[in-house]
Design an enzyme around this catalytic site. Structure first.
Site, PDB file in Angstrom:
ATOM      1  N   HIS A 189       1.696 -14.551  -8.242  1.00 37.99           N
ATOM      2  CA  HIS A 189       1.340 -13.626  -7.169  1.00 37.99           C
ATOM      3  C   HIS A 189       2.433 -12.582  -6.936  1.00 37.99           C
ATOM      4  O   HIS A 189       2.317 -11.748  -6.038  1.00 37.99           O
ATOM      5  CB  HIS A 189       1.088 -14.438  -5.891  1.00 37.99           C
ATOM      6  N   LYS A 191       4.921  -9.345  -7.080  1.00 34.93           N
ATOM      7  CA  LYS A 191       4.668  -7.913  -7.213  1.00 34.93           C
ATOM      8  C   LYS A 191       6.005  -7.178  -7.293  1.00 34.93           C
ATOM      9  O   LYS A 191       6.745  -7.123  -6.317  1.00 34.93           O
ATOM     10  CB  LYS A 191       3.844  -7.398  -6.036  1.00 34.93           C
ATOM     11  N   ASP A 196      14.444   1.577 -14.625  1.00 33.28           N
ATOM     12  CA  ASP A 196      15.820   1.673 -15.119  1.00 33.28           C
ATOM     13  C   ASP A 196      16.773   0.670 -14.477  1.00 33.28           C
ATOM     14  O   ASP A 196      17.988   0.900 -14.423  1.00 33.28           O
ATOM     15  CB  ASP A 196      16.370   3.102 -14.931  1.00 33.28           C
ATOM     16  N   HIS A 466      -3.306  -6.800   4.721  1.00 32.23           N
ATOM     17  CA  HIS A 466      -2.767  -7.357   3.482  1.00 32.23           C
ATOM     18  C   HIS A 466      -1.235  -7.384   3.485  1.00 32.23           C
ATOM     19  O   HIS A 466      -0.618  -7.871   2.548  1.00 32.23           O
ATOM     20  CB  HIS A 466      -3.281  -6.542   2.284  1.00 32.23           C
ATOM     21  N   LYS A 468       2.573  -8.501   4.272  1.00 30.46           N
ATOM     22  CA  LYS A 468       3.225  -9.793   4.447  1.00 30.46           C
ATOM     23  C   LYS A 468       4.671  -9.532   4.848  1.00 30.46           C
ATOM     24  O   LYS A 468       5.473  -9.032   4.048  1.00 30.46           O
ATOM     25  CB  LYS A 468       3.205 -10.606   3.149  1.00 30.46           C
ATOM     26  N   ASP A 473      14.521 -12.088  15.049  1.00 31.75           N
ATOM     27  CA  ASP A 473      15.505 -11.628  16.040  1.00 31.75           C
ATOM     28  C   ASP A 473      15.824 -10.136  15.913  1.00 31.75           C
ATOM     29  O   ASP A 473      16.929  -9.690  16.249  1.00 31.75           O
ATOM     30  CB  ASP A 473      16.804 -12.449  15.928  1.00 31.75           C
TER      31      ASP A 473
END
Length: 569
Positions: A189, A191, A196, A466, A468, A473
């Site tokens: 999952h 991403k 470079d 979607h 996440k 704090d």
């Protein structure tokens, strides 16, 4: 959804009872339908470019850091709009001189992806090495056209944890994998988008129209972060570990000669940008089987092809200490030998949350806490730590089974004092219409889809959360691919950036709170049951049942709820 499908969902979601019933029904065909993956596959090892400071992108990082007189060696820009998300990726492709490394759960063959992959093809022709590591689950049907890029010079594509069987039918591939359902459920999952070894992007987005505001039916409200400097070396090291793992199969080892011939002979799709027609006889990547432009290619895509890349010299950068949370590739493998189940990316995140003293803000599209997370939430509340969670409503959730799991925990979460907010599916409330497109600024526009990648609006589409992220704090920001659910904790491999910066954490918190105030219901538990409270001044009303969700969807969730185990959601 009831079973994994090549639809636009980010998660293969199938309740355990579905697989058991399907296995019994198809047991007679199992023996003949099972196929296997090739053995003794040759994988030529390769590594990230180890001298990023010798490239223009690397020198730009050093220049920006010197101008800021920053002590930290890593810099970050929030990508809180589709415009920023799209143009930042264009900038990395256009600026790359040595390497482009992409790691994704899904790359869909559609308009926005055609633009990105066409630019990558051009980069490969000027000598840039392109490596794409893709989870195998969605590489079927039209989306399999993405794999054609693997046959370009200077381009390699590997598929992680592949399913055996033909690419024309996901059902056939599932049928051929019924002997190993557990392995089929484990997905990569992660991403990452790295140029470079100097600049990189991570967050919730896959590549496809719905992640860049261009889909006509559904668009995801998402959040990424652009990273520069030392932290990118950690991102590249993680990519290399997955790339060279035995679960990563070169495309050429999986495509049979008839499949390869069919893919190579597909007629060319119409280019999104006449000024960027591919040269020679090389065919574009995203196309329908008939060779026409895919149905969801709209004027949005035509404009997006002409969007100028983000100006990396002017992008706002916050310099701060950071570390990468990432799972080991073996978490997705057939055994558990390599992976300590207490040492996953989600477990690291939970350890950070446990250290909170005042407040925890959570965005998790799929929020299925499980027993251990519930204990953590209870401990935080006993210590007086405020916990606020933004997740999908039933109407905005693209995975009804996940909502069936989440709703089991709502009463107990509310009873312990956790604040629950559920995002609306209405695109205007979610920021799909007239969003800020702030490109990393700490505006109060909410986690906005903004305008579509090319500037046109998609008011007819449904919004689905979607993003996440976890803010601790107002000092620590964690942005990545992981949800707070048992699938992310136990089955999928995940990646996330932990950034220690008060200003960046505050910017993220402002985005979350704007979503609370503008496009989400707050849940309350009263004597008569749950109530969904609209924010003051909102154009929508309070509700006493799942708001905006049609009856058939509510009935489906009721049907799934008794049978869907938390760890499969």
């Amino acid at each position: 959804m009831l079973a994994p499908s090549p639809s636009r969902s980010d998660r293969p979601r199938a309740p355990g009872w579905f697989w058991r019933v399907l296995a019994l029904l198809l047991l007679s065909a199992w023996g003949s339908a099972c196929s296997s993956l090739p053995a003794n596959v040759e994988r030529t090892p390769s590594r990230a470019f180890d001298a990023p400071d010798q490239t223009n992108l690397g020198r730009l990082v050093q220049s920006r850091r010197a101008q800021a007189r920053a002590r930290s060696e890593s810099g970050f820009t929030l990508l809180d709009s589709v415009d920023a998300a799209f143009t930042s990726r264009l900038a990395l492709i256009e600026g790359a001189q040595r390497s482009l490394d992409l790691q994704y759960y899904a790359i869909h063959a559609d308009a926005s992806t055609e633009v990105l992959l066409d630019r990558m093809r051009t980069a490969a022709r000027r000598g840039v090495r392109v490596r794409i590591l893709l989870d195998d689950f969605n590489t079927v049907g039209e989306d399999a056209q993405v794999l054609r890029l693997a046959f370009e010079p200077n381009v390699e594509i590997r598929l992680f944890n592949p399913l055996p069987g033909p690419r024309g039918s996901l059902f056939g591939r599932i049928l051929g994998s019924l002997h190993d359902v557990e392995s089929m459920q484990k997905r990569m999952h992660n991403k990452l988008f790295i140029a470079d070894n100097a600049w990189g992007i991570t967050g919730g987005r896959n590549l496809g129209d719905e992640y860049f505001g261009g889909d006509q039916k559904s668009n995801f409200v998402d959040l990424d972060v652009l990273a520069a400097g030392a932290i990118v070396r950690q991102m590249s090291a993680s990519f290399d570990r997955y790339w060279n793992d035995e679960l990563a199969y070169p495309v050429q080892a999986l495509l049979k000669p008839p499949d390869l011939e069919r893919l190579q002979k597909e007629p060319a799709a119409k280019s999104s940008d006449p000024a960027r027609e591919p040269a020679g006889n090389v065919q574009p990547v995203s196309m329908s089987p008939s060779g026409t432009v895919l149905p969801n290619v709209t004027a949005t895509a035509v404009v997006s092809a002409r969007r100028p890349p983000m100006d990396l010299q002017r992008a706002p950068i916050t310099w701060a200490p950071a570390v990468l949370l990432v799972d080991k590739p073996g978490k997705v493998g057939p055994g558990d030998d390599e992976v300590d189940r207490r040492d996953t990316a989600v477990d690291g995140l939970l350890h950070l949350i446990q250290q909170a003293q005042r407040e925890v803000l959570i965005i998790s599209p799929y929020f299925v806490p499980g027993a251990d997370m519930m204990k953590l939430m209870a401990e935080l509340r006993r210590r007086g730590v405020a916990v606020r969670v933004l997740t999908n409503s039933l109407a905005s959730n693209d995975a009804p089974a996940a909502h069936a799991g989440y709703r089991r925990y709502r009463p107990d979460l509310l009873a312990m004092g956790v604040e629950l907010y559920e995002m609306r599916a209405d695109p205007a409330s979610a920021g799909l219409e007239g969003g800020s497109g702030s490109s990393g600024s700490s505006s109060n526009a909410g986690i906005s889809l903004g305008s579509a990648a090319g500037g046109s609006k998609s008011g007819r589409s449904r919004a689905s959360l979607h993003s996440k992220a976890v803010i601790i704090d107002r000092h620590l920001a964690v942005i990545g691919s992981m949800n707070l659910d048992l699938r992310s904790q136990l089955k999928n491999s995940e990646v996330g950036l932990v950034i220690r910066s008060q200003s960046l954490a505050q910017a993220c918190a402002s985005l979350i709170e704007s979503s609370f105030a503008r496009g989400a219901y707050r849940l309350e538990q009263g004597p008569e049951g749950l109530r969904w409270r609209a924010p003051p001044g909102a154009p929508f009303q309070d509700a006493t049942s799942e708001p905006e969700a049609p009856l058939k969807l509510r009935l489906l969730v009721n049907l799934l709820a008794p049978f869907a185990p938390d760890e499969m959601l």
